[in-house]
Write an enzyme that holds these catalytic residues in place. Structure first.
Site, mmCIF file in Angstrom:
data_model
loop_
_atom_site.group_PDB
_atom_site.id
_atom_site.type_symbol
_atom_site.label_atom_id
_atom_site.label_comp_id
_atom_site.label_asym_id
_atom_site.label_seq_id
_atom_site.Cartn_x
_atom_site.Cartn_y
_atom_site.Cartn_z
ATOM 1 N N LYS A 37 0.843 -1.195 0.000
ATOM 2 C CA LYS A 37 0.000 0.000 0.000
ATOM 3 C C LYS A 37 0.877 1.242 0.000
ATOM 4 O O LYS A 37 1.795 1.376 0.823
ATOM 5 C CB LYS A 37 -0.905 0.034 1.234
ATOM 6 N N ASP A 64 -3.593 4.103 -2.032
ATOM 7 C CA ASP A 64 -4.615 4.437 -1.042
ATOM 8 C C ASP A 64 -4.641 5.945 -0.803
ATOM 9 O O ASP A 64 -4.179 6.434 0.224
ATOM 10 C CB ASP A 64 -4.323 3.684 0.258
ATOM 11 N N LYS A 66 -7.647 7.736 -1.235
ATOM 12 C CA LYS A 66 -8.992 8.057 -0.742
ATOM 13 C C LYS A 66 -9.560 9.316 -1.393
ATOM 14 O O LYS A 66 -9.929 10.281 -0.730
ATOM 15 C CB LYS A 66 -8.991 8.191 0.779
ATOM 16 N N ASP A 69 -13.969 14.204 -4.000
ATOM 17 C CA ASP A 69 -14.056 15.517 -4.634
ATOM 18 C C ASP A 69 -15.281 15.516 -5.549
ATOM 19 O O ASP A 69 -16.061 14.557 -5.540
ATOM 20 C CB ASP A 69 -12.765 15.803 -5.416
ATOM 21 N N THR A 123 -11.181 3.098 10.163
ATOM 22 C CA THR A 123 -11.033 2.261 11.358
ATOM 23 C C THR A 123 -10.579 3.052 12.580
ATOM 24 O O THR A 123 -10.614 2.538 13.696
ATOM 25 C CB THR A 123 -10.047 1.105 11.095
ATOM 26 N N ARG A 216 1.693 -0.975 11.085
ATOM 27 C CA ARG A 216 2.704 -0.913 12.136
ATOM 28 C C ARG A 216 3.009 -2.249 12.791
ATOM 29 O O ARG A 216 4.090 -2.422 13.351
ATOM 30 C CB ARG A 216 2.275 0.115 13.184
#
Length: 236
Positions: A37, A64, A66, A69, A123, A216
């Site tokens: 990603k 990614d 997102k 608009d 999330t 992470r």
């Protein structure tokens, strides 16, 4: 590859500051991960070059960014992104049906088979946070995710992004008609950091995830390679 679920594809998040750090991680993980990603931090710093560099290592890219608009702007942005031969990209479901349909059209314009995934609820957000955004009381996060998933389905996107807490409900209602990507993956016993709704790789797989994004739990580990092996061993 031993340990990789036939159903679930793990994606490692290159949430790092520059190309050197990103490619070091790609090289360290080697054949244990062939899908990465690239999000806003890295793409803003390095641009298209980092997409090309990861692909040159033989890995696939999930872009990614997102997009959210007006429809025409999103169509153009998706057309450009899809032309980079990324496998997946994201838009916000909250942008509405016209925007989501424009995103799908952008992929068609590019002559690409890139999958558009609509982000339902981040999330990092819980019911209190989403209530503040929508300016109405939200007590059922699953209902909110399913409402946005229905919008995504009606708009013709490939799939959706949701937490593992809602993935089973999405699978129950839509079956295999929509691909589900689950971020917020943590190893058993791992911390939540700034995420509110997290699951383990196994929990995501059992809930019906097609893809999981691991950040992470791997990238901040003392040994990313060892952590990635734990991710793979937790998949059914």
């Amino acid at each position: 590859m031993a340990g990789v679920s036939a159903r679930v594809t793990p994606i490692v998040a290159l949430d790092v500051a520059n190309t050197a750090a990103a490619l070091q991680l790609v090289d360290d993980l080697g054949d244990l991960c062939r899908f990465y990603k690239i999000g806003s931090e890295l793409y803003t710093a390095e641009g298209v070059a980092i997409v090309r560099a990861v692909q040159a290592r033989g890995a696939s890219v999930f872009l990614d960014l997102k997009f959210h608009d007006i429809p025409n702007t999103v169509r153009g942005a998706v057309r450009t992104a899809a032309s980079l031969q990324v496998r997946l990209l994201t838009v916000h479901a909250a942008g509405g049906r016209a925007m989501l349909e424009a995103a799908v059209s952008g992929v068609t314009d590019a002559g690409s088979d890139c999958g558009v995934l609509a982000v339902t609820v981040l999330t990092s957000m819980d019911a209190q946070a989403i209530s503040s955004v929508w300016n109405r009381r939200v007590t059922d996060m699953q209902a909110e995710v399913l409402r946005l998933t229905q919008l995504a389905w009606d708009s013709g996107v490939r799939g959706i992004v949701c937490s593992g807490h809602e993935a089973a409900a999405v699978r129950s209602r839509f079956g295999g008609a929509l691909e589900t990507l689950v971020p917020g993956i943590r190893l058993p016993g791992g911390g939540h950091q700034d995420q509110s709704r997290v699951v383990t790789p196994r929990q995501a797989a059992e809930a019906g995830a097609r893809y999981i994004v691991v950040g992470r739990a791997v990238t901040s580990a003392e040994s990313p390679l060892a952590a990635m092996k734990l991710v793979l061993s937790d998949l059914p």
